[in-house]
Design a protein around this motif. Structure first.
Motif: not given
Length: 148
Positions: A84-87, A114, A116, A126-127
């Protein structure tokens, strides 16, 4: 300092109330701590670029540390299929050029990141720290674009 919160840094060295003592003075003096805090640098201050430079990075003082964390995250774990991609918002109340306000988050002010991550364990793969509009240097032309 993460477990016990005191209003001033000097309070971590106080011994007046033994139950609140953190025993920092057993490790180093307060003067030594201030020296380390003052002179500790993650990158070489001489290589920092000025604010108007096309390749200026708002994170240049901590970029080597951010890169080190990203490499460690990628090398220690392989994500499965459900990602998922989240903030996220890192709480921060100080003065910084890329502090954001997000009304819908429990922490309204802070550093927007952000992420991953894998869905079930929540491991960050990853961020990217959001620092505002980015400058893209293509040839001799500088383009501005919003970070995503």
């Amino acid at each position: 300092m993460g477990y016990m919160r005191f209003p001033r840094i000097q309070d971590y060295w106080q011994k007046a109330i033994p139950i609140l003592s953190c025993h920092f003075s057993d490790v180093m003096t307060l003067t030594r701590f201030w020296q380390i805090l003052r002179f500790f640098h993650v990158c070489d201050p001489a290589s920092e670029l000025p604010n108007g430079h096309p390749r200026y990075d708002k994170l240049q003082k901590v970029r080597p540390l951010v890169n080190l964390f990203e490499a460690a995250f990628k090398s220690e774990y392989n994500c499965k299929r459900e990602i998922t991609i989240d903030e996220a918002m890192i709480p921060y109340k100080g003065r910084i050029g890329y502090k954001q306000y997000m009304k819908d988050k429990p922490t309204k002010w802070g550093i927007k990141v952000f992420i991953l991550a894998e869905s079930s364990p929540g491991y960050i793969y990853k961020f990217e720290i959001y620092t505002g509009k980015r400058r893209l240097l293509l040839g001799n032309t500088v383009y501005l674009r919003k970070s995503s």
